[in-house]
Motif scaffolding. Structure first.
Motif, short mmCIF file in Angstrom:
data_model
loop_
_atom_site.label_atom_id
_atom_site.label_comp_id
_atom_site.label_asym_id
_atom_site.label_seq_id
_atom_site.Cartn_x
_atom_site.Cartn_y
_atom_site.Cartn_z
N LEU A 1 33.79 38.17 47.05
CA LEU A 1 33.92 37.57 45.91
C LEU A 1 35.29 38.23 45.23
CD1 LEU A 1 30.22 37.98 44.66
CD2 LEU A 1 31.45 35.90 45.65
N GLY A 2 35.72 39.44 45.41
CA GLY A 2 36.73 39.85 44.84
C GLY A 2 38.07 39.32 45.59
N SER A 3 37.98 39.09 46.64
CA SER A 3 39.08 38.30 47.09
C SER A 3 39.19 36.81 47.06
CB SER A 3 39.37 38.63 48.85
OG SER A 3 37.97 38.05 49.36
N PHE A 4 37.95 36.25 47.00
CA PHE A 4 38.01 34.85 46.57
C PHE A 4 38.57 34.77 45.17
CE2 PHE A 4 36.28 31.16 44.54
CZ PHE A 4 36.28 30.27 45.59
N THR A 5 38.38 35.78 44.15
CA THR A 5 38.92 35.72 42.89
C THR A 5 40.43 35.87 42.69
OG1 THR A 5 36.81 36.52 41.84
CG2 THR A 5 38.73 36.92 40.65
N LEU A 6 40.95 36.84 43.44
CA LEU A 6 42.26 37.26 43.92
C LEU A 6 42.93 35.91 44.14
CD1 LEU A 6 44.71 39.12 43.75
CD2 LEU A 6 44.10 39.75 46.07
N PHE A 7 42.80 35.31 45.36
CA PHE A 7 43.31 34.14 45.88
C PHE A 7 43.08 32.82 45.09
CE2 PHE A 7 42.57 36.72 49.79
CZ PHE A 7 43.89 37.14 49.85
N GLY A 8 42.04 32.86 44.25
CA GLY A 8 41.87 31.60 43.33
C GLY A 8 42.86 31.65 42.21
N LEU A 9 43.14 33.25 41.72
CA LEU A 9 44.17 33.32 40.40
C LEU A 9 45.43 32.97 41.02
CD1 LEU A 9 42.82 36.42 38.78
CD2 LEU A 9 42.67 34.27 37.96
N LEU A 10 45.67 33.33 42.41
CA LEU A 10 47.13 33.23 43.04
C LEU A 10 47.28 31.55 43.10
CD1 LEU A 10 47.31 35.92 45.78
CD2 LEU A 10 48.67 35.62 43.45
#
Length: 279
Positions: A175-184
């Protein structure tokens, strides 16, 4: 003698490795969703289709376990598999649920390496069916409500189930990586914020995060590698979303499992062998 740190390197090959079998909590998690979806949320699936998946998965596992291992064993994992198929697949054809459940169990039983299956059984079967039979079946993220109450129930049940399975680190990493890449994708590629991060609020992605990606027997057994595994799934999911590939999380998990699980188990086996021989 192997110390506690070295014991943590063991590949989980038996549910007896846990003090409390986490599958009971996973089954409670899935059954609650199925009941809520069928009674309150108007899911597309029929009870007949869901029961077909469960019956086929249970029957297949019982028969194969008897033929291969010469024992009778209560098919708790098969009940979970069949229930998961009912939540992940939508089709007007009951045979689709039967086929998906059958593939899940057969692949789990025979596609193995060092005493453990390589793929999450639900994941690989769903991927195969969606890829080859997309005219007969779809995945159903839009049938899930994004209501706050349902979301909180999902979060609480999911956190509890994955904590008991010692896989909460996988959930947080994904979920953290999903959030990071979503923001990118939002700030770099101009994707709308709702499109980039909206799936986090939906039960579909949370079901994937809490149920599918956290399977203890098809994820790494050490924390650092589990976090890396989940991060890679999130990264590949983000790439697939950029190219508008449907069901990106399913394909990301199956490919990352294929590329990483076998090398990880070879590495772990070598470390355990060195520990035991003192070399």
């Amino acid at each position: 003698m192997i110390n506690l740190k070295e014991q943590s390197l063991k590949i989980i090959t038996s549910w007896k490795d846990y003090k409390v079998d986490p599958r009971y909590f996973v089954l409670l998690f899935l059954f609650s969703f199925t009941l809520a979806g069928m009674v309150y949320l108007g899911f597309f699936q029929s009870w007949k289709s869901i029961l077909t998946g469960i019956v086929v998965s249970v029957t297949t596992e019982v028969v194969l376990t008897r033929l291969v291992h010469k024992v009778w064993r209560f098919p708790l994992s098969a009940v979970i598999t069949g229930t998961g198929v009912g939540l992940l697949i939508s089709s007007p054809y009951p045979w689709i649920y039967a086929l998906t459940s059958f593939l899940s169990i057969v692949i789990k039983m025979f596609v193995r390496f060092k005493k453990g299956h390589i793929f999450n059984p639900n994941n690989i079967a769903v991927v195969l069916v969606l890829f080859t039979l997309n005219q007969y079946a779809v995945s159903t993220p839009k049938q899930w409500t994004n209501g706050f109450e349902i979301m909180m129930v999902i979060l609480l049940l999911g956190i509890f189930a994955t904590y008991m399975a010692n896989r909460l680190d996988v959930v947080l990493s994904f979920l953290g990586s999903f959030t990071l890449f979503g923001l990118l994708r939002h700030y770099w590629l101009g994707a709308p914020m709702y499109a980039a991060l909206g799936p986090l609020m939906g039960a579909s992605l949370q079901l994937f995060a809490f149920f599918m990606i956290t399977d203890p027997k098809s994820t790494p057994s050490t924390r650092r590698e589990r976090i890396l595994f989940a991060f890679l799934v999130g990264a590949l999911d983000a790439i697939f979303r950029i190219y508008r590939i449907p069901n990106p999380q399913f394909y990301a998990l199956s490919l990352i499992s294929l590329l990483t699980i076998i090398p990880f188990r070879i590495w772990i086996a070598k470390r355990i062998n060195k520990t035991e021989t003192g070399i």
